[in-house]
Design a protein around this motif. Structure first.
Motif, PDB file in Angstrom:
ATOM      1  N   PHE A   1      -4.316   5.730   4.225  1.00 60.35           N
ATOM      2  CA  PHE A   1      -3.599   6.682   3.373  1.00 60.35           C
ATOM      3  C   PHE A   1      -3.646   8.081   3.983  1.00 60.35           C
ATOM      4  CE2 PHE A   1      -3.614   9.911   0.038  1.00 60.35           C
ATOM      5  CZ  PHE A   1      -2.522   9.571  -0.727  1.00 60.35           C
ATOM      6  N   ALA A   2      -4.817   8.483   4.444  1.00 59.03           N
ATOM      7  CA  ALA A   2      -4.959   9.813   5.042  1.00 59.03           C
ATOM      8  C   ALA A   2      -4.121   9.941   6.304  1.00 59.03           C
ATOM      9  CB  ALA A   2      -6.434  10.082   5.357  1.00 59.03           C
TER      10      ALA A   2
ATOM     11  N   LEU B   1      -8.215  16.360   2.226  1.00 64.27           N
ATOM     12  CA  LEU B   1      -7.786  15.003   1.898  1.00 64.27           C
ATOM     13  C   LEU B   1      -8.297  14.013   2.937  1.00 64.27           C
ATOM     14  CD1 LEU B   1      -5.982  13.114   0.156  1.00 64.27           C
ATOM     15  CD2 LEU B   1      -4.146  13.611   1.770  1.00 64.27           C
ATOM     16  N   ALA B   2      -8.102  14.332   4.212  1.00 61.11           N
ATOM     17  CA  ALA B   2      -8.496  13.399   5.268  1.00 61.11           C
ATOM     18  C   ALA B   2     -10.005  13.181   5.278  1.00 61.11           C
ATOM     19  CB  ALA B   2      -8.021  13.915   6.618  1.00 61.11           C
TER      20      ALA B   2
ATOM     21  N   ARG C   1       0.447  12.174   9.343  1.00 53.99           N
ATOM     22  CA  ARG C   1       1.670  11.937  10.110  1.00 53.99           C
ATOM     23  C   ARG C   1       2.873  12.606   9.435  1.00 53.99           C
ATOM     24  NH1 ARG C   1       2.351   5.632  11.260  1.00 53.99           N
ATOM     25  NH2 ARG C   1       4.297   6.437  12.133  1.00 53.99           N
ATOM     26  N   ARG C   2       2.939  12.465   8.126  1.00 55.49           N
ATOM     27  CA  ARG C   2       4.090  13.004   7.387  1.00 55.49           C
ATOM     28  C   ARG C   2       4.132  14.527   7.458  1.00 55.49           C
ATOM     29  NH1 ARG C   2       2.689  11.182   2.698  1.00 55.49           N
ATOM     30  NH2 ARG C   2       3.493   9.118   3.204  1.00 55.49           N
TER      31      ARG C   2
ATOM     32  N   ARG D   1       0.830  -1.210   0.000  1.00 51.88           N
ATOM     33  CA  ARG D   1       0.000   0.000   0.000  1.00 51.88           C
ATOM     34  C   ARG D   1       0.866   1.262   0.000  1.00 51.88           C
ATOM     35  NH1 ARG D   1      -1.439   3.017   4.041  1.00 51.88           N
ATOM     36  NH2 ARG D   1      -0.911   1.458   5.627  1.00 51.88           N
ATOM     37  N   ARG D   2       1.923   1.258   0.779  1.00 50.13           N
ATOM     38  CA  ARG D   2       2.779   2.449   0.843  1.00 50.13           C
ATOM     39  C   ARG D   2       3.523   2.666  -0.475  1.00 50.13           C
ATOM     40  NH1 ARG D   2       3.375   0.919   6.662  1.00 50.13           N
ATOM     41  NH2 ARG D   2       2.071   2.444   7.736  1.00 50.13           N
TER      42      ARG D   2
END
Length: 236
Positions: free
Chosen positions: A91-92, A76-77, A97-98, A53-54
């Motif tokens: 994904f969100a 996005l979230a 986190r990033r 997935r990543r």
């Protein structure tokens, strides 16, 4: 801004144009069924293991703005959370986190919305430790909100309050951590009792003597599960 209102965002438009196609093309229905069962049927899954997935996420994000704004991340979230399959929420969370340093204290109501919408430990714990914790670390005035959250009737909000200092190490407010643990020590739910033990166990990596003393003083009110978890790596 109402939490229910998704702000306009060209960044989110681009990502959401790509994301379902890229993730959907790699779906594995058999794995999806196993993942859904493991997660107690909280949501449907596409069946994407985390490493794969990543890698797919890198393709989705290729060429997008390297530093999305808070409004971009909010859009996005919220839009990812509105999609049924759980991997979109993952994904969100990865994106939040990033880019947590791009978020202000004003994002906290959005974080609460994410925590309380289709809640389960897989999203709540990451949001607690990496997003809510990051917001509180950047703005200590938000500790007042955590003081309210630990009293919340929603167990996932209370769990977030317990876990938000998980990565604070030497910066942990031990008095607040211990007070939160005592406030919820009698909670009947497994996820609160486990969170108490986890939060204490993590802080024991920084100050094992303090955790040992706290547990010894309050063993009569702490659940056996909380005590076991708290002292798992603490020598007598």
């Amino acid at each position: 801004m109402s939490v229910a209102a998704v702000p306009p965002s060209a960044y989110a438009d681009l990502v959401l144009d790509r994301l379902p196609a890229v993730y959907g093309a790699a779906a594995d229905p058999a794995r999806a069924a196993r993942m859904r069962a493991y997660m107690k049927d909280v949501a449907p899954f596409l069946g994407l293991p985390s490493p794969a997935r990543r890698e797919l996420s890198k393709a989705v994000l290729k060429g997008t703005a390297p530093r999305p704004t808070e409004s971009d991340l909010t859009a996005l979230a919220l839009r990812c959370w509105a999609l049924p399959e759980r991997e979109y929420a993952y994904f969100a969370v990865d994106c939040l986190r990033r880019h947590v340093r791009r978020l202000s204290s004003g994002f906290l109501p959005v974080a609460r919305h994410l925590i309380t919408t289709v809640p389960w430990w897989d999203t709540v714990d990451l949001l607690a430790a990496h997003v809510v914790g990051g917001l509180v670390a950047a703005d200590p005035e938000l500790t007042a909100v955590m003081d309210a959250w630990i009293e919340d009737a929603d167990l996932w909000v209370a769990r977030t309050a317990l876990l938000h200092q998980l990565r604070f190490k030497d910066a942990t407010d031990a008095d607040r951590l211990f007070a939160y643990c005592l406030r919820q020590a009698g909670h009947p739910d497994f996820f609160i009792r486990k969170a108490i033990g986890w939060a204490l166990r993590e802080y024991a990596k920084t100050d094992p003597d303090a955790v040992r003393a706290f547990v010894a003083a309050h063993r009569d009110v702490l659940a056996p599960l909380s005590v076991r978890e708290a002292l798992k790596n603490v020598t007598a």
